[in-house]
Design an enzyme around this catalytic site. Structure first.
Site, PDB file in Angstrom:
ATOM      1  N   LYS A  82       8.578 -14.354   3.418  1.00 35.55           N
ATOM      2  CA  LYS A  82       9.154 -12.998   3.461  1.00 35.55           C
ATOM      3  C   LYS A  82       9.871 -12.802   4.799  1.00 35.55           C
ATOM      4  O   LYS A  82       9.364 -13.231   5.840  1.00 35.55           O
ATOM      5  CB  LYS A  82       8.021 -11.987   3.297  1.00 35.55           C
ATOM      6  N   SER A 157       6.780  -4.290  -1.384  1.00 36.08           N
ATOM      7  CA  SER A 157       7.988  -4.694  -0.710  1.00 36.08           C
ATOM      8  C   SER A 157       8.262  -6.198  -0.754  1.00 36.08           C
ATOM      9  O   SER A 157       9.403  -6.605  -0.534  1.00 36.08           O
ATOM     10  CB  SER A 157       7.951  -4.225   0.749  1.00 36.08           C
ATOM     11  N   SER A 181       1.938  -4.446  -0.938  1.00 41.93           N
ATOM     12  CA  SER A 181       3.205  -5.166  -1.035  1.00 41.93           C
ATOM     13  C   SER A 181       3.113  -6.637  -1.429  1.00 41.93           C
ATOM     14  O   SER A 181       4.131  -7.235  -1.753  1.00 41.93           O
ATOM     15  CB  SER A 181       3.962  -5.077   0.286  1.00 41.93           C
TER      16      SER A 181
HETATM   17  N1  GLN Z   1       4.652   0.679  -1.027  1.00 45.78           N
HETATM   18  C1  GLN Z   1       3.867   0.832   0.166  1.00 45.78           C
HETATM   19  C2  GLN Z   1       4.698   1.448   1.254  1.00 45.78           C
HETATM   20  O1  GLN Z   1       5.830   1.664   1.029  1.00 45.78           O
HETATM   21  C3  GLN Z   1       3.298  -0.484   0.593  1.00 45.78           C
HETATM   22  C4  GLN Z   1       4.210  -1.295   1.400  1.00 45.78           C
HETATM   23  C5  GLN Z   1       3.588  -2.527   1.940  1.00 45.78           C
HETATM   24  O2  GLN Z   1       2.473  -2.901   1.564  1.00 45.78           O
HETATM   25  N2  GLN Z   1       4.280  -3.135   2.899  1.00 45.78           N
HETATM   26  O3  GLN Z   1       4.233   1.745   2.311  1.00 45.78           O
END
Ligand code: GLN
Length: 495
Positions: A82, A157, A181
């Site tokens: 990532k 994400s 994410s």
């Molecule tokens: N969807 C969650 C957020 O926007 C989780 C994101 C993540 O785990 N990086 O904060």
């Protein structure tokens, strides 16, 4: 070896028997990326020459008489990273204009450990900017598409990492999980995604979003591969004070031993009306699979579940507002142009307004507000109290009720249409209903592919999530392996 059949163990066997080479496997994956990634857009950068060179070096060592095991547990395994995880090659952008030109001088501990174990990093994958989002649509460099149905999001994400695994581009990818994410995109792309207990994997070189919640975790097609990857990346690291001072857990040796007297807690919330009916159906079938495996299913109440989303978004935004303060265009981040007579303040304002996308700006503002004098006790401190009671709810389930794992859907619905949630940012926050609890409480949680639902563009995977007690990764993976064997749903690729 077909890219879609590659697993960590499969690569080891192929290299040991001489039936394939690291270079041939790497080239097969690169060819597949070249053929399909224009459509999927899982990668922000592909390092083809570097990957082929490194694969060649692995082959040369094997030709010189070394065994794949002695080279390392990941010898010749193609991996995607990532793009909020630093690598001392190419750029690390966090999918933000702010970091579009950033070249890290060092590799994150997790990336370095993979390479030291012989992994071949093929490239960097797309994400929501700085990890903030659930659909990959907040990437400054364009959304990723779900390989199962390209009109849909891959989740986020870590959507690029999930799509790369689902498309058969790589058998292994690494994501980061602050509120879901790793797990939510894994569910939407039909892969395995594991968020380890807080402090298991070093955050050194992970571009910080919310430091008390962030963990790096594996995304793979099989539970065995997730265990193999976690063994490599976990363990103490002098460069991260929050990383626990203990060796990586042993996860693979008894992975296929079933857990005796298995007790699975099922929260009432798992079957709530807000959960898509098809997801509820697949969840019910998954409960049946566990019952047939001899598990005792216990209905439980997560008393403070409704506090999880507000507490998470308050804490995550508060931490993000301080973590992202460093991007001022001077010490860190892209510098805006200002006129010769403009005040210095103008440089900060323009650099930050031009460098951050709208969702990141929204969260910085929310977080700054939550920490403001006069508000912090109402917002941040209340959220921290909610975090403690949420943790206590899980403790009661694991300690008092003696459950081995808590079972829920991973996300309330299957992958949604790209663009369908635009203009409703807080609707998107509800995607994280089932995942944020593990981050708030520091617990390990794994998402597994549990079934498919029909969609216009094909069929869409649905995931279930198992959450375990702190540092119960070994048991959690064994339970996941039991489910994977019994359900035989996982492991497929889309393209
Ligand atoms: N969807 C969650 C957020 O926007 C989780 C994101 C993540 O785990 N990086 O904060």
């Amino acid at each position: 070896m077909n890219p879609e059949d590659i697993t960590v163990a499969g690569v080891r066997t192929a290299l040991a028997s001489g039936s394939s080479t690291a270079e041939a496997i790497t080239r097969a994956c690169l060819d597949r990326i070249a053929a399909h990634d224009d459509t999927i857009h899982a990668f922000l950068a592909v390092f083809a020459d570097r990957a082929i060179e490194r694969a060649g070096a692995v082959d040369a060592r094997i030709a010189g008489g070394e065994s794949p095991e002695s080279i390392g547990a990941m010898a010749g395994v193609p991996v995607a990273i990532k793009d909020n995880i630093c690598l001392d090659h190419g750029r690390t952008t966090a999918a933000s204009v702010m970091l579009e030109a950033y070249e890290s001088p060092f590799s994150a501990t997790a990336a370095a450990r993979l390479e030291d174990a012989g992994a071949i990093i093929l490239g960097k994958t797309n994400l929501d900017e700085f990890g903030m989002g659930s659909s990959c649509e907040y990437s400054a460099f364009g959304a990723t598409r779900n390989p199962w149905d390209i009109s849909r999001t891959p989740g986020g994400s870590s959507g690029g990492s999930a799509a790369a695994v689902a498309a058969g581009f790589v058998p292994v990818a690494i994501g980061s999980d602050t509120g879901g994410s790793v797990r939510q995109p894994a569910a939407m792309c039909g892969c395995v995604g594991l968020k380890p207990s807080y402090g298991t994997v070093s955050r050194h070189g992970l571009i910080a979003y919310a430091s008390s919640l962030d963990q790096i975790g594996p995304m793979t097609r099989t539970v065995e591969d997730a265990a193999a990857v976690l063994e490599v990346i976990a363990g103490a690291d002098a460069d991260d004070a929050t990383c626990l001072d203990r060796p990586a857990p042993k996860l693979t040796h008894d992975l296929h031993e079933p857990v005796e007297g298995l007790k699975i807690a099922v929260p009432r919330q798992a079957q709530a009306d807000a959960v898509d009916p098809m997801v509820r159906l697949i969840f019910g079938m998954s409960c049946k699979v566990f019952a047939e495996l001899g598990a005792e299913l216990m209905e439980v109440e997560l008393d403070h579940a409704e506090l999880a989303i507000p507490a998470y978004y308050t804490i995550a935004c508060a931490e993000a507002s301080t973590n992202l303060a460093r991007y001022d265009g001077i010490r860190f981040g892209r510098r805006a142009e200002i006129g010769p007579n403009d005040p210095l303040e103008e440089l900060y304002i323009r650099s930050r307004s031009e460098g951050f996308g709208p969702e990141v700006r929204r969260r910085i503002m929310l977080g700054t507000h939550a920490l403001r004098a006069g508000f912090a006790d109402k917002l941040y401190e209340r959220a921290m109290r909610a975090r403690r009671v949420i943790k206590a709810d899980y403790d009661a389930i694991f300690r008092v009720m003696q459950a081995d794992a808590v079972l829920t859907p991973t996300a309330p619905g299957p992958a949604f249409e790209l663009g369908s949630r635009a203009g409703a940012p807080t609707d998107l926050y509800l995607e994280d209903t089932f995942t944020v609890g593990a981050n708030l409480a520091g617990l390990p949680a794994i998402s597994l592919s549990a079934g498919f639902v029909p969609s216009e563009g094909g069929s869409l995977p649905v995931g279930i999530q198992l959450t375990g007690h702190t540092h119960s990764e070994a048991k959690l993976l064994r339970i996941a392996a039991m489910f994977e064997r019994a359900s035989s749903v996982g492991g497929r690729v889309a393209v």
